[in-house]
Design an enzyme around this catalytic site. Structure first.
Site, PDB file in Angstrom:
ATOM      1  CB  ALA A 134      53.605   6.205  38.559  1.00  0.00           C
TER       2      ALA A 134
ATOM      3  CB  CYS B 132      58.035  -2.487  40.809  1.00  0.00           C
ATOM      4  SG  CYS B 132      56.969  -1.159  40.228  1.00  0.00           S
TER       5      CYS B 132
ATOM      6  N   GLY C 241      63.391   4.216  28.598  1.00  0.00           N
ATOM      7  CA  GLY C 241      63.644   4.772  27.277  1.00  0.00           C
ATOM      8  C   GLY C 241      65.110   5.088  27.036  1.00  0.00           C
TER       9      GLY C 241
ATOM     10  CB  THR D   5      60.296   2.680  26.390  1.00  0.00           C
ATOM     11  OG1 THR D   5      60.249   2.591  27.821  1.00  0.00           O
ATOM     12  CG2 THR D   5      59.704   4.002  25.959  1.00  0.00           C
TER      13      THR D   5
ATOM     14  CG  ASN E 252      57.738  -9.060  35.675  1.00  0.00           C
ATOM     15  OD1 ASN E 252      57.066  -8.582  36.578  1.00  0.00           O
ATOM     16  ND2 ASN E 252      58.976  -8.685  35.432  1.00  0.00           N
TER      17      ASN E 252
HETATM   18  C1  LIG Z   1      54.685   1.377  31.245  1.00  0.00           C
HETATM   19  C2  LIG Z   1      55.697   0.448  31.854  1.00  0.00           C
HETATM   20  C3  LIG Z   1      55.281  -0.575  32.686  1.00  0.00           C
HETATM   21  C4  LIG Z   1      56.211  -1.434  33.262  1.00  0.00           C
HETATM   22  N1  LIG Z   1      55.790  -2.449  34.065  1.00  0.00           N
HETATM   23  C5  LIG Z   1      56.704  -3.350  34.576  1.00  0.00           C
HETATM   24  C6  LIG Z   1      56.283  -4.472  35.346  1.00  0.00           C
HETATM   25  O1  LIG Z   1      55.087  -4.680  35.547  1.00  0.00           O
HETATM   26  N2  LIG Z   1      57.230  -5.301  35.857  1.00  0.00           N
HETATM   27  C7  LIG Z   1      58.575  -5.110  35.624  1.00  0.00           C
HETATM   28  O2  LIG Z   1      59.412  -5.897  36.087  1.00  0.00           O
HETATM   29  N3  LIG Z   1      59.002  -4.052  34.879  1.00  0.00           N
HETATM   30  C8  LIG Z   1      58.100  -3.171  34.353  1.00  0.00           C
HETATM   31  N4  LIG Z   1      58.534  -2.128  33.572  1.00  0.00           N
HETATM   32  C9  LIG Z   1      59.980  -1.957  33.337  1.00  0.00           C
HETATM   33  C10 LIG Z   1      60.401  -2.507  31.972  1.00  0.00           C
HETATM   34  O3  LIG Z   1      60.162  -3.891  31.889  1.00  0.00           O
HETATM   35  C11 LIG Z   1      61.891  -2.208  31.705  1.00  0.00           C
HETATM   36  O4  LIG Z   1      62.670  -2.847  32.690  1.00  0.00           O
HETATM   37  C12 LIG Z   1      62.186  -0.740  31.712  1.00  0.00           C
HETATM   38  O5  LIG Z   1      61.144  -0.013  31.100  1.00  0.00           O
HETATM   39  C13 LIG Z   1      63.498  -0.374  31.001  1.00  0.00           C
HETATM   40  O6  LIG Z   1      63.470  -0.766  29.654  1.00  0.00           O
HETATM   41  P1  LIG Z   1      63.074   0.224  28.439  1.00  0.00           P
HETATM   42  O7  LIG Z   1      63.918   1.454  28.603  1.00  0.00           O
HETATM   43  O8  LIG Z   1      63.371  -0.549  27.211  1.00  0.00           O
HETATM   44  O9  LIG Z   1      61.631   0.528  28.594  1.00  0.00           O
HETATM   45  C14 LIG Z   1      57.601  -1.262  32.993  1.00  0.00           C
HETATM   46  C15 LIG Z   1      58.005  -0.218  32.150  1.00  0.00           C
HETATM   47  C16 LIG Z   1      57.085   0.625  31.577  1.00  0.00           C
HETATM   48  C17 LIG Z   1      57.571   1.729  30.668  1.00  0.00           C
END
Ligand SMILES: Cc1cc2nc3c(=O)[nH]c(=O)nc-3n(C[C@H](O)[C@H](O)[C@H](O)COP(=O)(O)O)c2cc1C
Ligand SMILES: Cc1cc2nc3c(=O)[nH]c(=O)nc-3n(C[C@H](O)[C@H](O)[C@H](O)COP(=O)(O)OP(=O)(O)OC[C@H]3O[C@@H](n4cnc5c(N)ncnc54)[C@H](O)[C@@H]3O)c2cc1C
Ligand SMILES: Cc1cc2nc3c(=O)[nH]c(=O)nc-3n(C[C@H](O)[C@H](O)[C@H](O)COP(=O)(O)OP(=O)(O)OC[C@H]3O[C@@H](n4cnc5c(N)ncnc54)[C@H](O)[C@@H]3O)c2cc1C
Ligand SMILES: Cc1cc2nc3c(=O)[nH]c(=O)nc-3n(C[C@H](O)[C@H](O)[C@H](O)COP(=O)(O)O)c2cc1C
Ligand code: FES
Ligand code: FES
Lengths: 250, 320, 320, 250
Positions: B83, B143, B230, B279, B112
């Site tokens: 968050a 988001c 993740g 992640t 983004n």
């Molecule tokens: C710490 C963190 C910050 C994130 N910030 C954004 C963001 O600013 N904008 C966005 O569209 N997605 C954001 N995401 C989502 C990721 O881009 C991604 O869609 C999501 O984590 C699922 O992919 P993953 O399982 O490979 O992490 C964020 C995810 C994490 C873990």
């Protein structure tokens, strides 16, 4: 900063529930300084998922680093099972670490429990001395019980003076380590530039800061931040970032 | 024996890994996901940015944003909740301080971004389109951590369509709509943004989750809820990519729990033209490099000349 | 020191763990979840069934059901996907062959059931109400693996309400509506079933997911998609329980990835009056016993005389 | 059937990538029979989440059981790290196991690779003999290479005859183990009641079944089923269940 697949040289239990892990990682060691940390990962399970941060306990310039860790949960529990010859992934060295100048004449090093871990590398550098100068290093170690007092021999070997306090009085002064620090600072002092360095649980650090306020700038390392990346990429820990290194709570 | 000889001969050349998303040509389909790679510089000591398919920036907004109080991140089984609260330096500072660094590399930059209001989405899109070095826009309508109403865009097809139409009008850059998984039917959202003019969809953003510290009886995140990411969410993400692939013609960027080349292949086979690694960067900064190498190896081992042949190649005929 | 002395003195008696759900009194809030405990006999060599809060049966239907082809189960990071396809012996065989076994024990039996049509839901409810030894009904409107239209009930508030109204009219037993997490807003579903006469809600059922074998390029489940369960989904489940607790007055049964007493406590603090343990039974057949013991220990350690004080006790005031 | 927290007596690598795990679990051992299996769990990580099924390799009636396992993924990888004195959770014994009557005069036991694991417990029971009767036990072992031929000494020690085949010819006959079985059955046979027992990869089992059709009832154990619960509760594996035990593909 590097990410390396390092080889485990040794992983031994040095006290009940405390392990010392020696890692072959010359690249990381070469750039490492006391107070810096690495992000570690062993095995390939996704639970736990994230790397775990560990302070650099000792630096062997041409070969690698050592970590001193306490087994508290899943991550450190898995670490305790790693055997010599196996691999561990290391990212480091991170953080800005402890800093002091050649002129420093006296170092008061305060560690609580596993907080002693980064202080050995620091003490080794401190006792390494300046340009022809003599420097006094006093290490104050505190813990719940005598089992939580770590590295006494190692600190003595490199020429530091060691003072000990335990909550239950099973070793050294019965009470808080910060009482020893206060007692020392209450005595008449010389004129050599003095600095306090500390690492330990939150309450200890707070007390050190209060004491230090009267005398000097404290320099603290927190072992309690929750970190996902350790490099400033996730913005999970609200820390000042300098270059791409994480500063920790110094 | 017979099945072996049915295979085409191994290709003499290295297999093609280039893909095109919304007119944007990528060396390979492996991008880094927004919010997990800072602004590009943070991981540059660990990997060669030139090798990435694209870099997606941390979510940007018109004004800088402080984000949420800490704790902002906690670990969960095979996942994490975040968050962060969309903390970012703001578009102006991004262009001035961050973009010059990534512009040094031969890698497309996808900005983004998000807005707190419809108008802000349009304004942000215009601002980002004007600067040199941004190659595409990824519109974060999903988001879960913005409380100002942002969440509505991500779960309501009409609101999502209005955002995407406005962004579409405000830029000449390719527009990628990033979808939230917190919906009953992801295909409805995908169709809505397709109709509104999106050039591609990326999915999934995080699943909304929560964890409680039972000692203090407080939420473990200061913000109470956060976004789950993740490996834990990968099965949900793969399912949604497959559903969307069956519903729209747009290229899909698959996201969610990708840690290895095999994970990336699941998304590609399910229907993704490209993938984003999120992640995994925290766990293994070289994950993207290993995935790129692993995809190439898979193509060679399986005698596939072009990765595009793999996209939407899932065989759902019963095997017995 | 001061916070210590503010605490009430430790209770002399064992803390109260009984809870009442829809008029059904349970020794403790720990039940086993449908589909993860067979019909009760399978785990009887490992645990004392008398100690359970309640037993929820495998999902039952009017006619016996063969279920899906195999593979029906695969492991995912901190979770599993299942596509059993609601295999069950049918209500008649259940009453004849399975119920007599569990009736030997001093534990309430909650019959989980589903229908392929609205009418079947009513008929099944009537049949189950007529037999001796069923103490409540849990209506599965949310299984993602039934393709005959069952899915619609779980994600559409009007359809869900119509099922629950009909079941409500067809039985005098307490009616628990089991909700699907695959929706945009779980509170809409909870309100719909509350208005339709449900006595309680249980949530969550599995999240729809999918996994692909990249060697064969086929789905890893014969059914293509399946339901994700286990610790991976717990953050999503806790969030939904908390949301529903803020939206309806009905008692909530929290489900999703509960492995330990601490996990169960998260749900209770978030708003659940009782919990169900599912996948954990496979991993650790004695999980329910350990959770029951762990809850009691928590109450004692925290000087809480009655577990009901914990329900909905989440403190969301900022801590600093 | 029991769920027990058993203590690890020994966990040693017996061949490259193959480990033998000795577990203290007298309750399980007492009821265990050859061809049955246990569901094992080590550590407390949720990745892997599910228990892993392993055949009972050897039964030490008053103390516990042994497992012979091949390291292939996350679960077995973690098992390889378990040390003597640590705990492992065992559910068992499950499945109906191999069955034969006292009258059985000749047993042809066919194992492919790690399929040898359950056959040692079987051979021990087979060579334990009937009421005053002599019984012939021939063990046919197959594998890719000589490293995959397991327990030759153990089988010989208990009086079984061992015949070996490897795909690469690095040990014994070059070719499939089923060729040895066929060759043996092709020779003139005595009149003693004969039975074939086999455990190994799917293709081997299929071939054994074909060969056995001509001569006798085969009895097969599959190591390839995906199991979540192992006890008939999840309906994940479509197997015949008798009592609360899972039958496996016998
Ligand atoms: C710490 C963190 C910050 C994130 N910030 C954004 C963001 O600013 N904008 C966005 O569209 N997605 C954001 N995401 C989502 C990721 O881009 C991604 O869609 C999501 O984590 C699922 O992919 P993953 O399982 O490979 O992490 C964020 C995810 C994490 C873990
Ligand atoms: C910069 C830094 C340096 C550190 N140096 C050392 C060291 O030299 N030696 C040492 O033993 N420990 C050190 N720690 C603490 C160490 O990182 C944690 O003990 C470890 O991450 C716990 O992992 P676990 O999986 O065993 O425990 P978990 O099962 O994850 O959790 C058990 C407890 O540890 C806490 N914890 C979990 N993850 C973290 C995390 N990333 N950071 C801090 N606490 C956490 C949890 O809140 C919980 O209370 C350091 C921490 C930081 C931030
Ligand atoms: C009744 C039975 C008895 C068995 N006895 C033995 C034995 O005595 N010795 C031995 O070494 N192995 C035995 N196996 C196989 C053993 O269970 C698997 O090798 C093990 O589960 C793999 O776990 P992993 O986490 O290391 O591999 P994973 O990382 O889970 O997977 C690696 C490979 O193993 C397969 N696999 C994963 N889980 C299972 C499962 N539950 N059952 C079968 N295959 C699986 C996967 O499909 C994958 O191809 C037996 C299996 C069964 C069903
Ligand atoms: C193998 C399996 C079978 C299931 N069958 C049913 C079912 O028949 N009816 C039902 O309402 N839920 C069924 N469920 C869902 C569970 O009851 C539970 O809601 C879900 O698994 C989440 O809880 P968990 O994470 O503790 O497993 C099944 C789950 C599993 C894993
Ligand atoms: S841990 Fe990622 S920014 Fe500090
Ligand atoms: S593994 Fe659960 S029924 Fe067979």
């Amino acid at each position: 900063m590097y990410q390396v697949k390092s080889r485990v040289i040794k992983n031994e239990e040095v006290a009940e529930g405390y392990f010392r892990l020696s890692l072959e990682c010359p690249e990381v060691a070469e750039k490492a300084g006391p107070g810096q940390f690495v992000m570690l990962r062993v095995g390939n399970s996704y639970d736990p998922l994230l790397r775990r941060p560990f302070s650099i306990h000792r630096i062997n310039k041409w070969s690698g680093i050592e970590i001193l860790y306490k087994v508290i949960g899943k991550g450190t529990g898995m670490m305790a099972h790693i055997k010599a010859g196996e691999g561990a992934s290391v990212i480091g060295s991170l953080g800005n670490g402890f800093s002091f100048t050649e002129e420093l004449g006296e170092a008061l090093v305060v560690g609580g429990g596993i907080g002693a871990a980064p202080l050995l590398a620091l003490a080794e550098k401190l006792t390494g001395k300046g340009i022809g100068e003599e420097r006094k290093v006093i290490v104050f170690l505190g813990g719940k019980s005598k089992e939580d007092i770590l590295c006494v021999e190692e600190f003595k070997e490199i020429g530091a003076e060691v003072q000990i306090a335990t909550d239950d009085g099973s070793l050294g002064h019965k009470g808080f380590v910060t009482e020893l620090l206060e007692r020392y600072l209450g005595q008449p002092q010389g004129t050599a530039p003095t600095r306090i360095f500390s690492c330990g649980p939150h309450l200890m650090s707070k007390r050190v800061a209060e004491i230090a306020k009267k005398y000097n700038t404290p320099c603290q390392v927190s072992l309690e931040a929750h970190m996902a990346c350790g490099v400033g990429a996730c913005l999970g820990c609200v820390i000042k970032v300098k270059g791409s290194g994480v500063r920790g709570q110094f | 024996m017979s099945s072996e000889s049915n295979k085409p001969p191994a290709t003499d050349h290295r297999p093609l890994t280039t893909v095109t998303i919304a007119g944007l040509k990528l060396k390979n389909p492996v991008m880094v996901a927004s919010g997990t790679f800072g602004y590009g510089e943070e991981y540059s000591p660990y990997i060669d940015l030139n090798r990435l398919g694209a870099i997606v920036t941390k979510g940007l907004s018109i004004k800088p944003k402080m984000g949420n109080p800490t704790p902002r991140i906690i670990e969960t089984p095979s996942g994490m909740l975040n968050a962060i609260g969309l903390q970012n330096v703001g578009i102006d500072a991004f262009v001035k301080d961050k973009l010059p660094f990534v512009r040094q590399f031969d890698v497309p930059v996808i900005a983004n971004f998000f807005g707190n209001t419809l108008e802000e989405y349009g304004e942000a899109a215009r601002k980002l389109s004007d600067c040199d070095g941004v190659h595409a826009l990824e519109v974060n309508i999903s988001c879960p951590n913005v409380k100002e109403g942002g969440i509505v865009f991500g779960i309501d097809p009409k609101a999502a369509a209005s955002v995407i139409s406005l962004v579409r009008k405000s830029t000449k850059l390719p527009v990628i709509a990033k979808l939230s998984p917190n919906v009953t039917d992801i295909t409805v959202m995908a169709r809505a943004v397709e109709d509104a003019g999106a050039d591609a969809v990326s999915l999934i953003n995080t699943l909304t989750g929560m964890a409680i510290d039972v000692r203090t009886r407080r939420p473990r995140l200061a913000n109470i809820t956060g976004g789950l990411s993740g490996p834990a969410i990968r099965p949900v993400a793969v399912r949604m990519v497959w559903q969307v692939a069956n519903a729209v013609k747009l290229p899909i960027i698959g996201i969610g729990g990708i840690m290895t080349a095999d994970d990336a292949l699941e998304f590609i086979i399910a229907g993704a033209t490209a993938v984003q690694v999120g992640t995994a960067n925290f766990v293994n900064p070289t994950a993207t490099m290993e995935i790129i190498d692993g995809l190439e190896k898979y193509l060679i081992d399986n005698h596939i000349a072009d990765i595009k042949e793999l996209v939407r190649s899932l065989n759902i005929q019963a095997s017995h």
